[in-house]
Design an enzyme around this catalytic site. Structure first.
Site, PDB file in Angstrom:
ATOM      1  N   ARG A  22       0.807  -1.110   0.197  1.00  0.00           N
ATOM      2  CA  ARG A  22       0.141   0.069  -0.001  1.00  0.00           C
ATOM      3  C   ARG A  22       0.789   1.162  -0.117  1.00  0.00           C
ATOM      4  O   ARG A  22       0.554   2.305  -0.743  1.00  0.00           O
ATOM      5  CB  ARG A  22      -0.957  -0.069   1.124  1.00  0.00           C
ATOM      6  CG  ARG A  22      -2.003  -0.912   1.068  1.00  0.00           C
ATOM      7  CD  ARG A  22      -2.781  -0.980   2.343  1.00  0.00           C
ATOM      8  NE  ARG A  22      -2.188  -1.503   3.472  1.00  0.00           N
ATOM      9  CZ  ARG A  22      -2.508  -1.116   4.870  1.00  0.00           C
ATOM     10  NH1 ARG A  22      -3.554  -0.217   4.796  1.00  0.00           N
ATOM     11  NH2 ARG A  22      -1.780  -1.481   5.916  1.00  0.00           N
ATOM     12  N   ASN A  40      -5.982  -2.895   1.996  1.00  0.00           N
ATOM     13  CA  ASN A  40      -6.057  -4.513   2.250  1.00  0.00           C
ATOM     14  C   ASN A  40      -7.636  -4.918   2.357  1.00  0.00           C
ATOM     15  O   ASN A  40      -8.423  -4.385   2.871  1.00  0.00           O
ATOM     16  CB  ASN A  40      -5.348  -4.813   3.602  1.00  0.00           C
ATOM     17  CG  ASN A  40      -3.908  -4.629   3.046  1.00  0.00           C
ATOM     18  OD1 ASN A  40      -3.556  -4.428   2.227  1.00  0.00           O
ATOM     19  ND2 ASN A  40      -3.055  -4.739   4.312  1.00  0.00           N
TER      20      ASN A  40
END
Length: 95
Positions: A22, A40
């Site tokens: 990320r 996520n």
């Protein structure tokens, strides 16, 4: 940005959680002038909504595929409507 602006929902599977995916996505997207978000999912995948030129989005995917520790098995790519006046690229907390 030169070119038509598009928005995509990208779902990445493979070794994509616990490897800095990320934060790498945020850094790369920001450097490419892309907007959107990444998060996520409970199933182990990572979902991203990203907006910009198709060329820049393709470069983002290639950057993530070549990143250390990240192993992308598949990318699901779905078109979405463009979000007007979106600013920046954010990392959402895990579920």
């Amino acid at each position: 940005m030169i070119g038509k602006i598009v928005r995509r929902r990208l779902t990445f599977s493979g070794t994509v959680q616990g490897v800095g995916f990320r934060w790498r996505a945020k850094t790369a997207a920001s450097s490419l002038g892309l907007t959107g978000w990444v998060e996520n999912r409970r199933d182990g995948s990572v979902v991203m909504e990203v907006q910009g030129t198709q060329h820049a989005i393709t470069r983002l995917i290639l950057t993530l595929k070549s990143a250390r520790y990240i192993e992308i098995d598949s990318v699901r790519n779905e078109p979405l409507p463009v979000v007007e006046k979106e600013d920046g690229f954010t990392v959402h907390s895990a579920w």
